[in-house]
Design a protein around this motif. Structure first.
Motif, PDB file in Angstrom:
ATOM      1  N   SER A   6      24.810 118.468 -55.910  1.00 13.65           N
ATOM      2  CA  SER A   6      26.071 119.142 -55.624  1.00 13.65           C
ATOM      3  C   SER A   6      26.832 118.474 -54.478  1.00 13.65           C
ATOM      4  O   SER A   6      26.243 117.880 -53.578  1.00 13.65           O
ATOM      5  N   THR A   7      28.156 118.609 -54.506  1.00 12.32           N
ATOM      6  CA  THR A   7      28.983 118.132 -53.401  1.00 12.32           C
ATOM      7  C   THR A   7      29.313 119.259 -52.426  1.00 12.32           C
ATOM      8  O   THR A   7      30.144 119.090 -51.536  1.00 12.32           O
ATOM      9  N   ALA A   8      28.669 120.428 -52.605  1.00 13.04           N
ATOM     10  CA  ALA A   8      28.881 121.554 -51.685  1.00 13.04           C
ATOM     11  C   ALA A   8      28.622 121.100 -50.252  1.00 13.04           C
ATOM     12  O   ALA A   8      27.754 120.268 -49.992  1.00 13.04           O
ATOM     13  N   ARG A   9      29.394 121.654 -49.335  1.00 19.63           N
ATOM     14  CA  ARG A   9      29.331 121.200 -47.948  1.00 19.63           C
ATOM     15  C   ARG A   9      28.690 122.215 -47.000  1.00 19.63           C
ATOM     16  O   ARG A   9      28.735 123.420 -47.229  1.00 19.63           O
ATOM     17  N   ARG A  10      28.124 121.682 -45.957  1.00 20.13           N
ATOM     18  CA  ARG A  10      27.658 122.477 -44.823  1.00 20.13           C
ATOM     19  C   ARG A  10      28.803 122.437 -43.821  1.00 20.13           C
ATOM     20  O   ARG A  10      29.242 121.363 -43.410  1.00 20.13           O
ATOM     21  N   VAL A  11      29.317 123.612 -43.427  1.00 19.95           N
ATOM     22  CA  VAL A  11      30.536 123.656 -42.627  1.00 19.95           C
ATOM     23  C   VAL A  11      30.326 124.470 -41.357  1.00 19.95           C
ATOM     24  O   VAL A  11      29.757 125.565 -41.391  1.00 19.95           O
ATOM     25  N   GLN A  12      30.831 123.926 -40.239  1.00 20.62           N
ATOM     26  CA  GLN A  12      30.825 124.671 -38.994  1.00 20.62           C
ATOM     27  C   GLN A  12      32.223 125.210 -38.718  1.00 20.62           C
ATOM     28  O   GLN A  12      33.216 124.469 -38.773  1.00 20.62           O
ATOM     29  N   CYS A  13      32.308 126.497 -38.458  1.00 21.75           N
ATOM     30  CA  CYS A  13      33.569 127.101 -38.023  1.00 21.75           C
ATOM     31  C   CYS A  13      33.812 126.653 -36.585  1.00 21.75           C
ATOM     32  O   CYS A  13      32.973 126.893 -35.703  1.00 21.75           O
ATOM     33  N   VAL A  14      34.941 125.985 -36.321  1.00 20.02           N
ATOM     34  CA  VAL A  14      35.200 125.490 -34.966  1.00 20.02           C
ATOM     35  C   VAL A  14      35.544 126.617 -34.006  1.00 20.02           C
ATOM     36  O   VAL A  14      35.584 126.416 -32.795  1.00 20.02           O
ATOM     37  N   HIS A  15      35.766 127.828 -34.538  1.00 18.12           N
ATOM     38  CA  HIS A  15      36.162 128.954 -33.699  1.00 18.12           C
ATOM     39  C   HIS A  15      34.959 129.745 -33.192  1.00 18.12           C
ATOM     40  O   HIS A  15      34.832 129.988 -31.993  1.00 18.12           O
ATOM     41  N   CYS A  16      34.054 130.132 -34.096  1.00 20.03           N
ATOM     42  CA  CYS A  16      32.889 130.923 -33.676  1.00 20.03           C
ATOM     43  C   CYS A  16      31.620 130.082 -33.599  1.00 20.03           C
ATOM     44  O   CYS A  16      30.586 130.546 -33.143  1.00 20.03           O
ATOM     45  N   LYS A  17      31.694 128.817 -34.092  1.00 15.40           N
ATOM     46  CA  LYS A  17      30.575 127.864 -34.095  1.00 15.40           C
ATOM     47  C   LYS A  17      29.486 128.190 -35.110  1.00 15.40           C
ATOM     48  O   LYS A  17      28.439 127.557 -35.144  1.00 15.40           O
ATOM     49  N   GLY A  18      29.710 129.208 -35.943  1.00 16.16           N
ATOM     50  CA  GLY A  18      28.743 129.538 -36.986  1.00 16.16           C
ATOM     51  C   GLY A  18      28.736 128.475 -38.082  1.00 16.16           C
ATOM     52  O   GLY A  18      29.772 127.868 -38.389  1.00 16.16           O
ATOM     53  N   ILE A  19      27.580 128.229 -38.678  1.00 15.59           N
ATOM     54  CA  ILE A  19      27.446 127.237 -39.743  1.00 15.59           C
ATOM     55  C   ILE A  19      27.133 127.943 -41.057  1.00 15.59           C
ATOM     56  O   ILE A  19      26.271 128.826 -41.114  1.00 15.59           O
ATOM     57  N   ALA A  68      17.398 111.650 -49.445  1.00 14.83           N
ATOM     58  CA  ALA A  68      18.208 111.791 -50.660  1.00 14.83           C
ATOM     59  C   ALA A  68      18.314 113.256 -51.041  1.00 14.83           C
ATOM     60  O   ALA A  68      17.330 114.000 -50.988  1.00 14.83           O
ATOM     61  N   GLY A  69      19.520 113.656 -51.411  1.00 12.46           N
ATOM     62  CA  GLY A  69      19.791 115.036 -51.807  1.00 12.46           C
ATOM     63  C   GLY A  69      21.250 115.351 -51.544  1.00 12.46           C
ATOM     64  O   GLY A  69      22.098 114.458 -51.557  1.00 12.46           O
ATOM     65  N   THR A  70      21.548 116.604 -51.282  1.00 12.06           N
ATOM     66  CA  THR A  70      22.922 117.002 -51.002  1.00 12.06           C
ATOM     67  C   THR A  70      23.316 116.591 -49.588  1.00 12.06           C
ATOM     68  O   THR A  70      22.455 116.309 -48.744  1.00 12.06           O
ATOM     69  N   GLU A  71      24.615 116.579 -49.329  1.00  9.05           N
ATOM     70  CA  GLU A  71      25.092 116.163 -47.998  1.00  9.05           C
ATOM     71  C   GLU A  71      24.555 117.059 -46.892  1.00  9.05           C
ATOM     72  O   GLU A  71      24.184 116.575 -45.825  1.00  9.05           O
ATOM     73  N   GLY A  72      24.523 118.367 -47.152  1.00  9.61           N
ATOM     74  CA  GLY A  72      24.016 119.283 -46.134  1.00  9.61           C
ATOM     75  C   GLY A  72      22.569 118.999 -45.783  1.00  9.61           C
ATOM     76  O   GLY A  72      22.181 119.026 -44.616  1.00  9.61           O
ATOM     77  N   PHE A  73      21.769 118.710 -46.804  1.00 11.59           N
ATOM     78  CA  PHE A  73      20.356 118.400 -46.576  1.00 11.59           C
ATOM     79  C   PHE A  73      20.202 117.091 -45.816  1.00 11.59           C
ATOM     80  O   PHE A  73      19.432 117.002 -44.853  1.00 11.59           O
ATOM     81  N   ILE A  74      20.908 116.058 -46.260  1.00 10.15           N
ATOM     82  CA  ILE A  74      20.821 114.760 -45.585  1.00 10.15           C
ATOM     83  C   ILE A  74      21.210 114.901 -44.119  1.00 10.15           C
ATOM     84  O   ILE A  74      20.549 114.358 -43.231  1.00 10.15           O
ATOM     85  N   GLY A  75      22.280 115.660 -43.857  1.00 17.91           N
ATOM     86  CA  GLY A  75      22.725 115.849 -42.480  1.00 17.91           C
ATOM     87  C   GLY A  75      21.678 116.522 -41.608  1.00 17.91           C
ATOM     88  O   GLY A  75      21.458 116.121 -40.460  1.00 17.91           O
TER      89      GLY A  75
END
Length: 201
Positions: free
Chosen positions: A136-149, A106-113
């Motif tokens: 928070s609904t803030a997201r953990r996002v991966q750039c599909v171009h450089c693969k950085g998170i 339980a927690g934010t989406e980024g943490f759960i992931g």
């Protein structure tokens, strides 16, 4: 953005304590502590005698949820200073876990992931995890171009912290990475990206 019908979008069914479990492992971040507090109110405290709690405060440190968790009387409570330290502890605990242990996140989406990734590395079926989004609904996002998170993304588009591209945050989610996908929004005409809009507070 929340586009309907995207199958990869995570669905959180709530913690819902399994009464038949031999052991309960609660992995909580920030406001996720309140999900367990609510479960105790609903189901009673009996299950806590066979429960381990891993907790990290992150942005909710000022609310002292750790003190609320301590008052519950679980078998063990371990408070981590950071998410990476908590995930390392989770990795060790799952390596020693026995059959009949149920895992609750339980927690934010980024943490759960991220916690789900650790569980999957130990062969845990994601469908067997009890999950509840809190905070928070803030997201953990991966750039599909450089693969950085990048963690805690609240706007779309946003500037990739690794390569500097303006990325549209999509609702497509990678369970393997525990992150949503960010795609360059002005690839054909660089510099024409719209102003960032706060979509994930």
């Amino acid at each position: 953005m929340l586009v309907a019908g995207i199958k990869s979008r995570p669905v959180y069914g709530g913690l819902n304590v399994a009464s038949h479990a031999r052991r309960h492992l609660f992995v909580l971040e920030g406001e996720g502590a309140l999900a367990l507090v609510d479960q105790v109110k609903a189901a009673g405290p009996e299950f806590l005698k066979n429960s381990d709690i891993l907790y990290v405060a992150t942005a909710s440190a000022a609310h002292e949820h750790d003190k609320q968790l301590a008052k519950l009387g679980a078998d063990t409570l371990w408070v981590a200073p950071t998410i990476p330290v908590l995930l390392n502890r989770l990795n060790v605990m799952l390596g020693q876990a026995k059959m009949g242990t149920h895992i609750y996140l339980a927690g934010t989406e980024g943490f759960i992931g991220q916690a789900q990734q650790v569980a999957m590395n130990h062969g845990v079926d994601p469908a067997s995890l009890h999950t509840e989004h809190r905070g928070s609904t803030a997201r953990r996002v991966q750039c599909v171009h450089c693969k950085g998170i990048t963690d805690n993304v609240t706007t779309s588009p946003y500037t990739c912290t690794h390569c500097g591209l303006s990325l549209l945050v999509r609702d497509h989610y990678s369970r393997r990475l525990g992150a949503f996908q960010g795609v360059c929004i002005d690839a054909e005409e660089p510099g024409t990206a719209p102003k960032p809009e706060e979509l994930f507070p």
